[in-house]
Scaffold this active site. Structure first.
Site, PDB file in Angstrom:
ATOM      1  N   HIS B  29       0.813  -1.214   0.000  1.00  0.00           N
ATOM      2  CA  HIS B  29       0.000   0.000   0.000  1.00  0.00           C
ATOM      3  C   HIS B  29       0.850   1.269   0.000  1.00  0.00           C
ATOM      4  O   HIS B  29       0.840   2.023   0.974  1.00  0.00           O
ATOM      5  CB  HIS B  29      -0.914  -0.018   1.222  1.00  0.00           C
ATOM      6  CG  HIS B  29      -1.796  -1.228   1.317  1.00  0.00           C
ATOM      7  ND1 HIS B  29      -3.142  -1.185   1.038  1.00  0.00           N
ATOM      8  CD2 HIS B  29      -1.520  -2.519   1.607  1.00  0.00           C
ATOM      9  CE1 HIS B  29      -3.658  -2.400   1.179  1.00  0.00           C
ATOM     10  NE2 HIS B  29      -2.705  -3.224   1.534  1.00  0.00           N
ATOM     11  N   SER B  32      -1.248   4.781   0.659  1.00  0.00           N
ATOM     12  CA  SER B  32      -1.604   5.068   2.052  1.00  0.00           C
ATOM     13  C   SER B  32      -0.351   5.435   2.829  1.00  0.00           C
ATOM     14  O   SER B  32      -0.355   6.359   3.649  1.00  0.00           O
ATOM     15  CB  SER B  32      -2.257   3.850   2.697  1.00  0.00           C
ATOM     16  OG  SER B  32      -3.429   3.493   2.009  1.00  0.00           O
ATOM     17  N   GLY B 127      -3.879  -4.456  11.420  1.00  0.00           N
ATOM     18  CA  GLY B 127      -4.202  -4.804  10.034  1.00  0.00           C
ATOM     19  C   GLY B 127      -5.674  -5.152   9.894  1.00  0.00           C
ATOM     20  O   GLY B 127      -6.273  -4.940   8.857  1.00  0.00           O
ATOM     21  N   LEU B 129      -8.831  -3.555  11.038  1.00  0.00           N
ATOM     22  CA  LEU B 129      -8.867  -2.120  11.357  1.00  0.00           C
ATOM     23  C   LEU B 129      -9.625  -1.772  12.636  1.00  0.00           C
ATOM     24  O   LEU B 129     -10.434  -2.547  13.142  1.00  0.00           O
ATOM     25  CB  LEU B 129      -9.455  -1.363  10.163  1.00  0.00           C
ATOM     26  CG  LEU B 129      -8.574  -1.407   8.900  1.00  0.00           C
ATOM     27  CD1 LEU B 129      -9.308  -0.827   7.695  1.00  0.00           C
ATOM     28  CD2 LEU B 129      -7.258  -0.691   9.110  1.00  0.00           C
ATOM     29  N   LYS B 254      -3.457  11.004  -0.407  1.00  0.00           N
ATOM     30  CA  LYS B 254      -3.101   9.607  -0.664  1.00  0.00           C
ATOM     31  C   LYS B 254      -2.186   9.562  -1.889  1.00  0.00           C
ATOM     32  O   LYS B 254      -2.537  10.084  -2.951  1.00  0.00           O
ATOM     33  CB  LYS B 254      -4.379   8.794  -0.909  1.00  0.00           C
ATOM     34  CG  LYS B 254      -4.160   7.293  -0.832  1.00  0.00           C
ATOM     35  CD  LYS B 254      -5.461   6.565  -0.556  1.00  0.00           C
ATOM     36  CE  LYS B 254      -5.263   5.065  -0.488  1.00  0.00           C
ATOM     37  NZ  LYS B 254      -6.475   4.368  -0.061  1.00  0.00           N
ATOM     38  N   ARG B 344     -17.830 -19.132  38.947  1.00  0.00           N
ATOM     39  CA  ARG B 344     -17.521 -17.711  38.720  1.00  0.00           C
ATOM     40  C   ARG B 344     -17.038 -17.047  40.013  1.00  0.00           C
ATOM     41  O   ARG B 344     -16.204 -16.155  39.986  1.00  0.00           O
ATOM     42  CB  ARG B 344     -18.725 -16.970  38.128  1.00  0.00           C
ATOM     43  CG  ARG B 344     -19.975 -17.028  38.955  1.00  0.00           C
ATOM     44  CD  ARG B 344     -21.097 -16.197  38.326  1.00  0.00           C
ATOM     45  NE  ARG B 344     -22.378 -16.498  38.951  1.00  0.00           N
ATOM     46  CZ  ARG B 344     -23.371 -15.627  39.080  1.00  0.00           C
ATOM     47  NH1 ARG B 344     -23.253 -14.408  38.610  1.00  0.00           N
ATOM     48  NH2 ARG B 344     -24.510 -15.982  39.649  1.00  0.00           N
ATOM     49  N   GLU B 394     -17.074  -4.461  24.411  1.00  0.00           N
ATOM     50  CA  GLU B 394     -16.193  -5.618  24.554  1.00  0.00           C
ATOM     51  C   GLU B 394     -15.013  -5.559  23.600  1.00  0.00           C
ATOM     52  O   GLU B 394     -13.921  -6.043  23.913  1.00  0.00           O
ATOM     53  CB  GLU B 394     -16.986  -6.906  24.331  1.00  0.00           C
ATOM     54  CG  GLU B 394     -18.095  -7.147  25.364  1.00  0.00           C
ATOM     55  CD  GLU B 394     -19.357  -6.298  25.144  1.00  0.00           C
ATOM     56  OE1 GLU B 394     -19.475  -5.655  24.080  1.00  0.00           O
ATOM     57  OE2 GLU B 394     -20.215  -6.275  26.039  1.00  0.00           O
ATOM     58  N   GLN B 455     -28.093 -14.806  25.411  1.00  0.00           N
ATOM     59  CA  GLN B 455     -27.082 -14.694  26.469  1.00  0.00           C
ATOM     60  C   GLN B 455     -26.224 -15.956  26.593  1.00  0.00           C
ATOM     61  O   GLN B 455     -25.420 -16.060  27.514  1.00  0.00           O
ATOM     62  CB  GLN B 455     -27.759 -14.433  27.832  1.00  0.00           C
ATOM     63  CG  GLN B 455     -28.884 -13.434  27.818  1.00  0.00           C
ATOM     64  CD  GLN B 455     -28.434 -12.004  27.552  1.00  0.00           C
ATOM     65  OE1 GLN B 455     -27.683 -11.429  28.308  1.00  0.00           O
ATOM     66  NE2 GLN B 455     -28.896 -11.427  26.447  1.00  0.00           N
TER      67      GLN B 455
END
Lengths: 659, 659
Positions: B29, B32, B127, B129, B254, B344, B394, B455
């Protein structure tokens, strides 16, 4: 004032039923439910255009409960409205008694929205957070394509709005000026473990929405007049201000009316049985305090605009479609001249062909249409309006595809297989929703060798395989996993995917690979192909490595070993047929695949051990993390997956020669 | 002016080398890369405090290239600076010739950042993204804990900033006032397939950042003075304005200098060999036009502040840790009194104990610490500062954990197992980075029965199992998958996870389950336990369903069938040992698990078929999509996974009685 008094009265009633049903279930989220009571009352009793007897009518406005755990408030309204549900096989109006079966095995009202169990008012299963706005966008796009004036209301929790996907959806809505969707942020200030961050406060939420180009109304979410005014304003936007976007941010109270009874936030906790009467009385007291008084006629259910979905073009079974015909139709006859074609291109041709024969087919991509070849579809003037560019936001793409499926469309969503991983949770929610989703991942396995492991899908087969082991009600797998090795097979399987009612994932690899089949070869979901019949050892592969396996079988032949070459292009497959093939080859089996273990080889091991008998299976797969290599051949060498490696492995089983 | 002239000269040189290396690799690239040339030059030659001979020094500022595909510009600078790399086993300064090996199998410079292959300047593999800002946040937190004044620069592509995770990271930075991190948005206006959306324009990006509480500088990303001024301003924020946040939005081009040669955007396309000379000349011409002139001394490498990471407390091997000791230490002796304890909770106790014996242990949660019991850690005054609340996001949590690991910490990241799915792509990037990540999913499998399928983690074992089939350089698996059935086993395995240098995933189920073991039972990564020895049939289970399996074995005993009960708490396991056990049981095996197929049972099938011999294996797993059930027993019935079902399956193999 009469309107407000009636809304308060109804909201209080719904809260009380939400308390009762969660106490009966001994689990659930009455406090979150209560924070939505007034919003839901104004929506479902006054502003949404829908008929409780036909909640999923094509013309009906839809409500997506992105914060799925708050569903008891919707169930309470549904019971009160006598909404049509399916309970124990029969369709009938929901009762208050039904509501009290919440979360029971024999109840259609699950702990989180789950339309497949008999509550079709919900357009999608939700409960893994952050996905509803994307689903709403998909529902709105489906309505647009059908020429239906549908509004979609999406209730989003403040804690939930931390999920980046919400903001992917906001950008997507902006790109498509999707103001048929009304996002409503429910800011009750609590998450599960603590207060939400200042970043999720009503003020910051409003600023973020404005930055993204939305007009925002910040309201008191327990003020009936304010809610109605904001929803009416949204209707004006949806009807007359096509280029502008609108959102509502509502300040609400978690556990409205009974928060003291919960002694704190009480997220996810029902009211204990011993406190139930006190909680119900507290809600009554609060209702009285705000002037609740029900009066029939203050709230007016709005009938849905009459609308009909276009009759879908008969699925294309009657038109045998072939790669050759497609290439002819598109003036690309020379594509096969060299005897090679990249499966991803065959996918692009098939998708475009399907677009022409079935008006329900839509396509989505995540900024890589010039690599996946969905551009063949996107650049076709007839199909262009059915292509949705989701940019680099895979989570949103998968959920938008889900919304399109919920709206009756047949969506194909594509990006590099590695990046689909980004949307596995969204995909799972789509499978729970029983959406008719078609996923195509390109640049699969070791195809992007020079790019390195960040671009390689190596766990995809294992993940999708897990889902393929679950069955739909019709006995078919919840998901088919397809790994074609050539352009003909790819084309045929893409067509088969469209014909099948259920989810599928297909790997459309990047490299130009030799043609192995022709237009007449039959490929089916669940099928397999024996390319070379032998007796000494069964060598099974698919996709990219089938070509190495073929070289290996040819090389073994020269050494006096008659190997059988099997193209295992589908999961699941007919396990007994594979076990029989293995038996015919002396029980000696080699599998080869360009992904980690627990995938095709493991499925063969499953089949052999389920069948019973004496077998030895050597699985060849990617057994270390790859790195860049300028050419795939180097990568295969690095990983021990060349034709020579296969030959050696087979010889290890056969003792070096035929038996 | 001399500064600007030198930056232009250096930037042009780096662009030229980036062109040459991608042309040599025939992929990559360069366009970029070129858009970042001036930003990277000012950073690496003037503002970042680092020593090229020790690029990962604890005191060094770090650069995270979130838009990983632009790496050639970094490699060019590294070659020019003689940065230390590891090539072919030896450590030495990088040369220009090394740069030209880009993407070769034998080169340490992969197509995307991959520090594990010998380029430690990159703190993480990127890589896929959208992940770099979260990783940067983790690196900054690690430095804070170590008392190190580290700045972290994060280069983010404009197209990439569509990923919602970027905005999760922005919120997280705001929560922790992480202004040691300097996000730099590289707005070159192009994605891969087309221009970026208006939503990703510099103006909208700046508005979004401001909405989130950032001060923003929008600059010309090819103006050396503007870049330096903005970076100096960031340094002032990092040093003196602890409560304020700062970001840079850079307008860039670019293919700066050679965009006409590419005839359009040319994303991901190298300059064809035939055009290389023309491209290089175009860059020279552009450099001349902007007044490029190199003069030694204009740019000044900044040495890193001298810093040393605290000596990690010796991993706790010398202190035998037991659940009983932990309960005593925390005044919870009564927790075991009833003979049951939720795994747990055992996880929570183990995590807290580890926090006390090892100062590197940190914990992360996603707003469910009162369910996962990471609150035992978070609420401990000694440990509180090592707990990071990531809220409902998350993806960000997993990548922040990765950044913490990159910074030398030992992170345990937890949420409901289902919601970890949200971060599978982030986890994969962490595994490619060889981060020492510990994941704990609670509410696993059918545990959240009343909540319904949204869940439930049902594909987690299959996904992680795939990664467990790949090996690290030391021969150990890339990932261990652990599914303990009781509190003792959970406690011991959490300790073992901390002692192991590598990634692990553990399922810590929700329900209170009977204790099966004691403090002295030995559990190891890769181990298994035979609880009952028999000869007629091997019944293997783990986690929640081991308890059903135990009941089944006891019930079979009464019917005259002597079954062996195996706790298969780890993947991978010793396959030959399991095959031998199966042989001792007449080759008859039943596996049972509360997740989809392709998981533990498939791993047993792998082991049996790899071993060879005659076996019959019946796999019992979740074979349809579950729904809500008020109690887990109902769910087991619905899915055919009760002790009675296991008995019947075993009888099907043994003919109903012992042999």
């Amino acid at each position: 004032m009469a309107f407000a008094a009636s809304v308060h009265a109804k909201a209080a009633d719904l809260i009380k039923l939400a308390i009762e049903m969660t106490t009966a279930a001994d689990s659930g989220h009455p406090t979150s439910a209560a924070s939505l009571a007034h919003l839901v009352t104004v929506l479902m009793y006054d502003q949404m255009r829908f008929d409780p007897t036909r909640p999923a009518d094509p013309g009906a406005d839809r409500l997506v409960l992105s914060e799925g755990h708050s569903c008891p408030i919707i169930y309470a309204a549904a019971a009160d409205l006598g909404m049509t549900i399916r309970f124990g096989g029969a369709t009938r109006p929901m009762t208050r008694q039904d509501a009290l079966t919440l979360r029971d095995l024999h109840s259609p009202i699950d702990g989180h929205p789950n339309p497949a169990e008999g509550f079709p008012f919900f357009p999608a299963a939700t409960g893994s957070l952050g996905q509803g706005l994307s689903i709403s966008a998909g529902l709105a796009l489906a309505a647009r394509l059908d020429g239906i004036d549908r509004r979609v209301y999406c209730l989003i929790g403040d804690g939930e709005s931390r999920e980046g996907q919400i903001w992917e959806a906001v950008d997507f809505m902006a790109d498509y000026r999707l103001n048929e969707v009304c996002p409503i942020f429910n800011c009750n200030t609590y998450g599960q473990a603590a207060h939400v961050s200042h970043q999720q406060s009503p003020d910051v939420a409003a600023l973020k929405l404005k930055a993204a180009g939305f007009d925002v109304r910040v309201i008191d979410g327990h003020d009936p007049e304010a809610i109605r005014a904001a929803l009416r304003e949204h209707a004006v936007y949806a009807q007359n201000l096509k280029d502008r976007l609108f959102a509502i941010v509502a300040r609400t109270v978690k556990g409205w009316g009974f928060q003291e009874v919960m002694g704190g936030q009480g997220h996810g906790k029902p009211v204990p049985k011993k406190d139930e009467a006190r909680a119900l009385a507290a809600v009554d007291a609060k209702a009285k305090e705000v002037g609740a008084a029900w009066s029939a006629g203050d709230l007016q259910l709005k009938a849905p605009p009459s609308a009909r979905r276009p009759t879908p073009s008969a699925i294309m079974a009657h038109t045998p479609l072939s790669l050759t015909d497609a290439l002819k139709k598109f003036g690309q006859e020379k594509a096969l001249a060299k005897g090679v074609l990249a499966p991803r291109k065959a996918f692009g041709y098939a998708l475009r062909m399907l677009g022409h024969v079935n008006t329900e087919v839509v396509a989505l991509d995540a900024d890589v249409g010039n690599s996946t070849y969905t551009e063949y579809f996107a650049d076709d003037p007839v199909l262009r309006q059915r292509f949705f560019e989701c940019k680099i936001a895979e989570q949103n793409m998968i959920s938008v595809a889900g919304g399109l499926a919920s709206g009756g469309k047949l969506p194909f969503a594509s990006t590099f297989a590695k990046f689909l991983t980004r949307g596995y949770d969204q995909l799972e929610m789509g499978l729970i929703s029983r959406f008719n989703l078609k996923l195509v991942g390109t640049h699969t396995g070791l195809g992007p060798a020079s790019d390195g492991p960040s671009q390689m899908s190596l766990s995809d087969i294992a993940f999708f395989h897990a889902w393929s082991t679950a069955k739909q009600a019709d006995g078919k797998p919840v998901m088919y996993v397809l790994n074609p090795a050539d352009a003909y097979c790819t084309f045929a399987l893409i067509v088969a995917m469209a014909q099948h009612d259920g989810a599928c994932y297909l790997r459309a690899m990047r490299p130009d690979v030799p043609l192995l089949y022709n237009d007449k070869t039959a490929f089916t979901l669940g099928g397999h192909q024996v390319l070379i019949e032998g007796k000494d050892v069964l060598i099974a592969g698919s996709g990219y490595l089938l070509h190495e396996a073929k070289k290996a079988v040819e090389s073994l032949k020269a050494k006096g070993v008659n190997a059988t070459l099997l193209d295992l292009y589908s999961l699941p497959f007919d396990g007994n047929a594979i076990a029989d093939l293995a038996t015919k080859n002396g029980g000696r089996v080699v599998t080869v695949e360009d992904n980690f273990g627990g995938s095709f080889g493991a499925a063969v091991a499953d089949a052999l051990t389920a069948h019973g008998g004496s077998f030895t299976l050597k699985q060849m797969y990617v057994s270390r993390i790859p790195k860049s290599a300028r050419v795939p051949e180097d990568e295969l060498q690095y990983l021990g997956l060349t034709a020579d490696d296969i030959v050696k492995t087979a010889q290890g089983l056969t003792g070096g020669k035929g038996r």
